[in-house]
Every structure is written in structure tokens, then in C-alpha cells.
Design an enzyme around this catalytic site. Structure first.
Site, PDB file in Angstrom:
ATOM      1  N   ALA A  25      -4.191  52.882   8.856  1.00 28.93           N
ATOM      2  CA  ALA A  25      -4.072  51.533   8.277  1.00 28.93           C
ATOM      3  C   ALA A  25      -5.218  51.273   7.296  1.00 28.93           C
ATOM      4  CB  ALA A  25      -4.034  50.517   9.407  1.00 28.93           C
ATOM      5  N   ARG A  26      -6.336  50.770   7.792  1.00 27.85           N
ATOM      6  CA  ARG A  26      -7.534  50.560   6.983  1.00 27.85           C
ATOM      7  C   ARG A  26      -8.741  50.771   7.893  1.00 27.85           C
ATOM      8  NH1 ARG A  26      -4.815  51.151   3.139  1.00 27.85           N
ATOM      9  NH2 ARG A  26      -4.489  49.768   1.357  1.00 27.85           N
ATOM     10  N   GLU A  68     -15.139  54.276   2.958  1.00 24.74           N
ATOM     11  CA  GLU A  68     -14.633  55.431   2.223  1.00 24.74           C
ATOM     12  C   GLU A  68     -14.930  55.306   0.722  1.00 24.74           C
ATOM     13  OE1 GLU A  68     -10.514  54.923   3.640  1.00 24.74           O
ATOM     14  OE2 GLU A  68      -9.912  54.690   1.540  1.00 24.74           O
ATOM     15  N   HIS A 121      -7.655  59.799   3.265  1.00 24.66           N
ATOM     16  CA  HIS A 121      -6.742  58.733   2.823  1.00 24.66           C
ATOM     17  C   HIS A 121      -5.569  59.306   1.999  1.00 24.66           C
ATOM     18  CE1 HIS A 121      -6.651  54.125   2.098  1.00 24.66           C
ATOM     19  NE2 HIS A 121      -5.428  54.629   2.140  1.00 24.66           N
TER      20      HIS A 121
HETATM   21  C1  GLV Z   1      -2.485  53.133   1.012  1.00 19.57           C
HETATM   22  O1  GLV Z   1      -3.336  53.033   1.843  1.00 19.57           O
HETATM   23  C2  GLV Z   1      -1.642  52.067   0.608  1.00 19.57           C
HETATM   24  O2  GLV Z   1      -1.913  50.916   0.998  1.00 19.57           O
HETATM   25  O3  GLV Z   1      -0.681  52.315  -0.119  1.00 19.57           O
END
Ligand code: GLV
Length: 344
Positions: A240-241, A270, A288
């Protein structure tokens, strides 16, 4: 005298053939090499721009908006848009768009791959083999955790979460989910997933996957106290984040046997990754890349280009970008589009 064309800024090298479609309508200022733009550089790039194609690395907030009086649209190449201050953009009448749907299945594939790699210790095993440690086959080498027959907890049951649930069903997993709101029965049934409270999900799941959007309300949702509620044999995967997980508490739990393993594709700072995480063998770390298949990354850029063209009142969908995140701001653009059509 020739009318000058609106300027648009493209913040990173994307796919030239797709970004090239912008040049039909706009004066395009594209960045040639991957660049970490400072906040001041972003303000400068947007100053005379009508629109921009940006990635999650470019944060656009009040200072950038204040410095760009002619800005009308920001097309984010990504489904998450926590890099944008959407309320401030809306207040300024600037349309923001994202790229949902086109990345759903690719991202769900990756979430599942990261879960499997983590539970079955695949990257750790490869490193061990390459380091020449495989001197003798042993029955108890690199024992992992099963997916089949286990309980998966999905936190954030949007499109990608649902995609992961459908995959889990094929693997014979029991699926629990937690979400801001409960899904309709038909969707629960299709995904084979049952709703659970957050703490209940943490306590029951053998594997937890985080797929929820980032907002300040979920900052460090998975902190030391949440980790303490999980089984010590469990796996945690975050696609997610980074800010959703307290990485210091996670590294501590992994180092001290309070959690078996983690798979991370996203990080709070990151591209920097905490040394505590880098030092652990029981965490799979990827940079990512959950949506990074060639076809999907191209589809994301293509959708973002369509969004920008339409949000700036050009092309067949003028005034109707396919995937706005702040439809309220479209009213302002619609006014400009109508005025333009009337030759104003
Ligand atoms: C990637 O993390 C996106 O939000 O597309």
C-alpha cells in the site's frame, strides 16, 4: 498572431510514444532523465504550466498551487494520490486525476507473488544458495509457512484487495477482510471473503496483506501494538504505502521472533530503506514495483495522458477526464471548455 499553446510539464521520463500525444495539443516540457525534483523545482516547473503529468514522487501542495496561477490539471500516473493535496487543488479549481482499474490485476498478481515469496522464504533461499551455503541437503532447511489451508487477512478491500481475495480463493485459503465499509453480500460472496474487525483480523490471520489507501488517519496503523496482536508465526505484506507501517516496530518484531516474516514493496522514506530492515533475513524487500509490468505501466501512462488532455479541455472527451479524483473541480474546467468552444 499565432495563439500560444498551453504549457504542460511531464515530471519524469515515461513512454515517449504515449507522452508524445500531448504534443498535439500542448507545448510539452518533459524531463529527460529520472530526477528527484525538490519542492522549489516543482514550483518552478508548474509556474507557467496549465497542466502536469506527475508520478507519486512529486508532491504537490499549497506552495506549488500558490505559485501556479494558470494551473488547471494534474494527472497522476498512479492509483494512489497521497502525493497531491487534493482539498487544496479542489479549492483552487484544479482537476486531479489518477489511474485506477488498469493496474488492478497486475498489482494483485504482485501482492500474491510477494506473499508467496515471503511465506516460502524464496529470496532468502536464493541468497543462501548463491552464497554457497548449500553443502548438504537437509530435511529442515528453510522451512516456511503454507498458503493453502491458511487464513489470509486483507486490510483494504478495494479493487486490488478484491483481486487478491479471488487469487487466495484459488489457493484454498480462508479470507477475512477489513475495510472502511463492509462490502455488499454479492461482492463478499464473489471474493469468498468475510468481514472482520481490524483486531480480530490481526489475531486470526496467518498472513496479512495491506492494500489500503494512505491517509493521515492510517499513519502507522500497523504499530507495535497491532503487531503484538498478530500470531508470532504470521507474515505481513505491505503493497500500500510505507507510512501505514511503523517500520521500527516491524523490524523489532521481526528481529525478536514476534513476527515470522514480512514482504515490503513500499517504505516510509523511499527510496531510502531503513538499515534495520536491510539487515534482516526474514523480510523480502522490493522497490515499489507492484504495478510494474510493461503492459500495465504503459496503460497507466496512456490513461494519465487521456486524463490530462480531457481535463485541459482538448480531445474527444474535452472536459470529461476518464478518472478524476476531485470531480468538484471539473466545474471550473467545464466553464473554460465551453468558453473555448464558443471561441472566447
Ligand atoms: C502505486 O503505488 C500506485 O499508487 O499506483
Amino acid at each position: 498572431m499565432a495563439e500560444s499553446r498551453p504549457r504542460v510539464w511531464v515530471s519524469q521520463p515515461l513512454f515517449d510514444d504515449l507522452v508524445g500525444r500531448l504534443a498535439v495539443h500542448f507545448d510539452v516540457h518533459a524531463t529527460d532523465v529520472v530526477t528527484e525534483h525538490s519542492p522549489a523545482a516543482i514550483t518552478e516547473a508548474l509556474r507557467d504550466s496549465a497542466g502536469a503529468l506527475v508520478t507519486l514522487n512529486e508532491k504537490i501542495g499549497a506552495p506549488q498551487i500558490a505559485g501556479a496561477p494558470g494551473l488547471r490539471a494534474i494527472a497522476n500516473v498512479g492509483v494512489g494520490y497521497n502525493n497531491l493535496d487534493v482539498p487544496a487543488l479542489t479549492a483552487a479549481g484544479i482537476v486531479a486525476t489518477n489511474t485506477p482499474d488498469v493496474l488492478t490485476e497486475t498489482t494483485a498478481d504482485f501482492g500474491f507473488a510477494l506473499l508467496m515469496a515471503t511465506a516460502r522464504r524464496i529470496t532468502e533461499a536464493e541468497r543462501w544458495l548463491r552464497e554457497g551455503q548449500w553443502q548438504q541437503w537437509s530435511f529442515s532447511t528453510l522451512l516456511g509457512a503454507d498458503l493453502h489451508g491458511s487464513t489470509l487477512g486483507i486490510v483494504g478491500m478495494g479493487r486490488i484487495g478484491q483481486g487478491i481475495a479471488r487469487r487466495a480463493r484459488g489457493f484454498g485459503m480462508r479470507v477475512l477482510y477489513h475495510n472502511r465499509s463492509r462490502l455488499p453480500d454479492t461482492v463478499e460472496h464473489e471474493c469468498g471473503a468475510s468481514y472482520a474487525g481490524f483486531d480480530d483480523l490481526l489475531a486470526q490471520a496467518d498472513h496479512v496483506v495491506l492494500v489500503l489507501p494512505y491517509s493521515p488517519q492510517v499513519h502507522h496503523l500497523v504499530d507495535a501494538s497491532a503487531l503484538a496482536k498478530m500470531k508470532s508465526t504470521a507474515t505481513l505484506v505491505n503493497i500500500a504505502r510505507g507510512g501505514i507501517v511503523d517500520e521500527v516496530a516491524l523490524a523489532d518484531a521481526l528481529a525478536n521472533g514476534r513476527l515470522a516474516a514480512a514482504g515490503l514493496d513500499v517504505y516510509e522514506g523511499e527510496p531510502a530503506v531503513r538499515p534495520e530492515l536491510l539487515a534482516l533475513r526474514n523480510v523480502v524487500l522490493t522497490p515499489h514495483i507492484a504495478s510494474a509490468s510493461l503492459a500495465t505501466r504503459r496503460a497507466m501512462v496512456s490513461l494519465a495522458v487521456d486524463n490530462l488532455i480531457a481535463a485541459l479541455g482538448e480531445g474527444p472527451d474535452a472536459g470529461r477526464p476518464p478518472t478524476p479524483v476531485n470531480p468538484d473541480a471539473l466545474a471550473a474546467t467545464a466553464g473554460i471548455t465551453i468558453a473555448k468552444r464558443q471561441g472566447a
